[in-house]
Design an enzyme around this catalytic site. Structure first.
Site, PDB file in Angstrom:
ATOM      1  N   GLY A  12       0.822  -1.202   0.000  1.00  0.00           N
ATOM      2  CA  GLY A  12       0.000   0.000   0.000  1.00  0.00           C
ATOM      3  C   GLY A  12       0.856   1.252   0.000  1.00  0.00           C
ATOM      4  CE  LYS A  16      -3.587   1.898  -3.603  1.00  0.00           C
ATOM      5  NZ  LYS A  16      -2.450   1.561  -2.740  1.00  0.00           N
ATOM      6  N   GLY A  40      -5.650   5.872   2.380  1.00  0.00           N
ATOM      7  CA  GLY A  40      -5.366   7.296   2.307  1.00  0.00           C
ATOM      8  C   GLY A  40      -4.635   7.597   1.016  1.00  0.00           C
ATOM      9  CG  HIS A  41      -5.857   7.123  -2.652  1.00  0.00           C
ATOM     10  ND1 HIS A  41      -6.701   6.751  -3.679  1.00  0.00           N
ATOM     11  CD2 HIS A  41      -5.380   5.989  -2.147  1.00  0.00           C
ATOM     12  CE1 HIS A  41      -6.719   5.444  -3.763  1.00  0.00           C
ATOM     13  NE2 HIS A  41      -5.937   4.958  -2.839  1.00  0.00           N
ATOM     14  CB  THR A  42      -1.593  12.426  -0.846  1.00  0.00           C
ATOM     15  OG1 THR A  42      -1.595  11.865   0.454  1.00  0.00           O
ATOM     16  CG2 THR A  42      -1.418  13.929  -0.742  1.00  0.00           C
ATOM     17  CB  THR A 128      -6.302   2.119  10.017  1.00  0.00           C
ATOM     18  OG1 THR A 128      -7.491   1.401   9.683  1.00  0.00           O
ATOM     19  CG2 THR A 128      -5.254   1.881   8.951  1.00  0.00           C
ATOM     20  CD  GLN A 223      -6.626  -0.966   2.239  1.00  0.00           C
ATOM     21  OE1 GLN A 223      -7.435  -1.661   1.655  1.00  0.00           O
ATOM     22  NE2 GLN A 223      -6.970   0.193   2.770  1.00  0.00           N
ATOM     23  CB  THR A 238      -6.442  -4.772   4.878  1.00  0.00           C
ATOM     24  OG1 THR A 238      -7.593  -4.082   5.348  1.00  0.00           O
ATOM     25  CG2 THR A 238      -6.582  -5.111   3.394  1.00  0.00           C
ATOM     26  NE  ARG A 304       2.652   5.880   4.233  1.00  0.00           N
ATOM     27  CZ  ARG A 304       2.334   6.809   3.342  1.00  0.00           C
ATOM     28  NH1 ARG A 304       3.253   7.271   2.505  1.00  0.00           N
ATOM     29  NH2 ARG A 304       1.112   7.271   3.254  1.00  0.00           N
TER      30      ARG A 304
END
Ligand code: IMP
Length: 427
Positions: A12, A16, A40-42, A128, A223, A238, A304
């Site tokens: 993950g 993406k 969580g996508h930024t 999480t 992920q 997950t 991370r």
């Protein structure tokens, strides 16, 4: 026209969001097919940075219809918060569609996620804490509550009552916590019903009709491959199927409609939470990668874990997802290193292996075998073509491509929308 799957190739956080956003102009529909607000996508657009958790990245493109598929678990409060947050910044969410079959994350799921992790102590998964595992657990146990149940108050009341009759026993008698009041939950969720109603649809029907009309549908996984409940580092995974196979079940699209599988691969490796990670660097080099690559969780803010690129994992991702193209992200983070180690295989109990071992015990014993690649000192964030990259950066990319066994078709050289090198069209 094709359905294209976008899948994380590592643990993950491969970037993406940037890939989906890049494809935005060519895509008509973006469908999230699993996970929940654990993701969580930024996405960086101009000087604006957007952190998305539950909404598909396509929500930021005016042309795209964003869909939350049946395979996703939805925390309605979190979803409404995300929609309102985007609306406050001028992003319209009016095209959003939500599957009536998606399961809901309930207050007892969040309570149980936190309490079971605490109970596990050192053996904890490092979740999480968003209630993902307990929500999927109830789905499989056939006692979940779905989005469609919100629209039948009698059914909702019955289902909440049924669930809490059991879960409150567990919370109070096993974990010594307070029970959750049924009436309060029903009231809270009925209020969500009103807010969500305009978005809810038979999304499988919508997607298949779109494909019949030659629209391009992007099925976006959250992920990554090694967090897949079947193909990942179980139990440190997950509770859903991020791999490309999960895209069909989680969206209601048949496998024959999928023509491409794009794997997102970071130029080094990161992971959040517990579990084996052979190339992890627990030294200053790991700290350097974390700081340089801004490797802090978008969802939980956790550090991370960071390490070198692992080609065994890359090859595995190609195999279990049927990757047709890779998008290599964050190559710019590696600029300035003298040499760059790449894990080309493992030594496990004195034996060299080139594939992920069959058992988790062996994987825990895996020591990386490294090959060193010469680094480059130039800043590559302004590169616009592959040829702009220093020769050593080009060689690094070509070596990775050979090791993972599928073409690298795009390369990220910075967080911005335009900081992507295209080697061949992804769609
Ligand atoms: P859960 O999905 O919250 O149950 O967490 C299970 C494992 O997946 C933990 O190790 C999490 O850190 C990890 N995980 C969940 N979502 C993400 C993600 O979006 N990126 C990276 N790791 C994740």
């Amino acid at each position: 026209m094709p359905a294209v799957v976008l899948v994380g190739a590592q643990w993950g956080d491969e970037g993406k969001g940037k890939a989906t956003d890049l494809l935005g102009d060519k895509v008509d529909y973006v469908v999230r097919y699993q996970g929940g607000n654990n993701a969580g996508h930024t996405v960086v657009i101009g000087d604006q940075s957007y952190a998305l958790h539950l909404l598909p990245s396509g929500v930021l493109s005016e042309k795209v219809v964003p869909i939350i598929g049946n395979g996703v678990v939805i925390d309605p409060g979190a979803l409404i918060g995300e929609i309102e947050g985007l609306q406050a910044r001028g992003v319209s969410c009016e095209k959003l569609l939500i599957s009536a079959n998606a399961h809901l994350i309930m207050p007892h799921h969040k309570a149980l996620d936190r309490v079971t992790e605490r109970y596990l102590g050192k053996a904890r998964i490092g979740t999480t804490g968003r209630g993902i595992g307990p929500a999927y657990g109830d789905k499989i146990a056939r006692m979940g509550i779905r989005v469609q149940d919100l629209f039948d108050p009698g059914i909702l009341q019955k289902k909440v009552e049924g669930a809490l009759n059991e879960k409150n026993q567990v919370l109070t008698k096993v974990y010594n916590r307070r029970g959750i009041p049924q009436e309060q939950v029903v009231e809270e969720y009925l209020a969500y019903a009103e807010r969500l109603r305009p978005y809810v649809a038979d999304t499988s029907l919508v997607i298949n009709k779109a494909l019949d009309q030659d629209k391009v549908v992007l099925l976006e996984g959250a992920q990554g491959t090694l967090l897949d409940v079947d193909h990942g580092t179980y139990p440190f995974v997950t509770s859903s199927a991020p791999t490309s196979g999960g895209a069909c079940a989680g969206s209601g699209v048949g496998p024959t409609r999928i023509t491409k599988v794009i794997g997102i691969l970071k130029a080094y490796t990161t992971r959040v939470g517990s579990g084996p990670f052979p190339t992890e660097l627990e030294d200053e080099m790991g700290d350097w990668l974390r700081t340089t690559g801004h490797e802090y969780g978008v969802t939980t803010g956790r550090n991370r874990r960071c390490g070198w690129f692992d080609a065994v994992i890359g090859r595995y991702a190609t195999r279990v997802n049927g990757v047709t193209d890779f998008f290599l992200t964050k190559l710019d983070v590696l600029s300035g290193l003298e040499t760059i180690p790449v894990c080309v295989g493992y030594e496990i109990d004195g034996v060299r292996v080139d594939e992920i071992p069959m058992t988790q015990t062996e994987f825990h014993h895996a020591t990386p075998i490294y090959e060193e690649f010469p680094g480059w000192q130039q800043d590559i964030t302004g590169a616009t073509t592959f040829e702009d990259l220093p020769a050593n950066a080009q060689a690094y990319v070509r070596a990775l491509e050979k090791m993972v066994g599928a073409p690298i078709s795009a390369i990220g050289v910075g967080p911005g929308r335009h900081q992507t090198l295209s080697l061949r069209p992804l769609i």
